[in-house]
Write a protein that holds these residues in place. Structure first.
Motif, PDB file in Angstrom:
ATOM      1  N   PHE A 246       2.264   1.811  -3.360  1.00 17.30           N
ATOM      2  CA  PHE A 246       1.511   2.401  -4.211  1.00 17.30           C
ATOM      3  C   PHE A 246       1.291   3.929  -4.134  1.00 17.30           C
ATOM      4  CE2 PHE A 246      -0.747  -1.987  -4.624  1.00 17.30           C
ATOM      5  CZ  PHE A 246      -0.437  -2.037  -6.092  1.00 17.30           C
TER       6      PHE A 246
ATOM      7  N   ALA B  17      -4.182   2.672  -3.300  1.00 16.07           N
ATOM      8  CA  ALA B  17      -3.476   2.484  -1.920  1.00 16.07           C
ATOM      9  C   ALA B  17      -4.397   2.366  -0.983  1.00 16.07           C
ATOM     10  CB  ALA B  17      -2.567   3.678  -1.691  1.00 16.07           C
TER      11      ALA B  17
ATOM     12  N   GLU C  69      -5.956  -1.270  -1.510  1.00 16.49           N
ATOM     13  CA  GLU C  69      -5.154  -2.106  -0.901  1.00 16.49           C
ATOM     14  C   GLU C  69      -5.142  -2.158   0.626  1.00 16.49           C
ATOM     15  OE1 GLU C  69      -3.332  -4.143  -2.737  1.00 16.49           O
ATOM     16  OE2 GLU C  69      -2.388  -5.132  -0.953  1.00 16.49           O
TER      17      GLU C  69
ATOM     18  N   SER D 248       0.795  -1.174   0.060  1.00 12.77           N
ATOM     19  CA  SER D 248       0.162   0.020  -0.016  1.00 12.77           C
ATOM     20  C   SER D 248       0.760   1.202   0.177  1.00 12.77           C
ATOM     21  CB  SER D 248      -1.060  -0.140   1.382  1.00 12.77           C
ATOM     22  OG  SER D 248      -1.472   1.370   1.384  1.00 12.77           O
TER      23      SER D 248
END
Lengths: 79, 86
Positions: free
Chosen positions: A43, A52, A55, A40
């Motif tokens: 991202f 993000a 995730e 995350s």
């Protein structure tokens, strides 16, 4: 900034290997939670805050809870 | 001057993440690892807020909000499992 990203990738790799090695399945779930947490952040570094967020919500929270419920129904330690 | 301050903050946050990560790897029981991951989550929220300041896009602060709330949900489930509840 590239140093921070490299460090995070190395930590992600180490925790993924740890998730394979741990015999206590709760510890393995915690290590897998750590992998998705660092994914995350990566991202986020790539300027994709919505990915993000997805995730973090799916990988770090939902999958962890589902795995814990599954371990609760079965055995905790791997033979 | 602002660059130097941001660099120092990033170094301190990276040190905190690294030490908590060592506890996550070496911790003898599952409770140690859970507390270490919770500490890493809190530290990472600080890192995300700092990066939102660096990138000059304040929409990015929402990510850290969602992140902290959902990590709390996961940790509550884990703690209830360790207390034999769920």
């Amino acid at each position: 900034m590239i140093i921070v990203v490299s460090l995070l990738i190395i930590l992600m790799l180490i925790s993924a290997i740890a998730a394979l090695i741990f015999k206590d399945l709760i510890s393995a779930v915690i290590a897998a939670c750590m992998v998705s947490l660092i994914a995350s952040i990566l991202f986020y570094f790539l300027h994709a805050p919505d990915v993000a967020m997805a995730e973090a919500s799916i990988g770090a929270a939902l999958v962890t809870v589902i795995f814990i419920i599954a371990i609760r129904r079965t055995k905790r330690h791997e033979e | 001057m602002s660059e130097t301050i941001i660099l120092i903050f990033s170094a301190i946050i990276a040190l905190g993440i690294f030490l908590s990560f060592l506890r996550m790897l070496l911790g003898p029981t599952a409770s140690d690892r859970a507390v270490a991951v919770d500490t890493i989550t809190t530290t990472v929220v600080a890192l995300l807020v700092l990066l939102g300041f660096v990138f000059k896009r304040y929409v990015y602060l929402d990510v850290s909000l969602v992140y902290s709330v959902l990590a709390f949900v996961g940790l509550v489930a884990l703690a209830r499992f360790l207390e034999k509840g769920i």
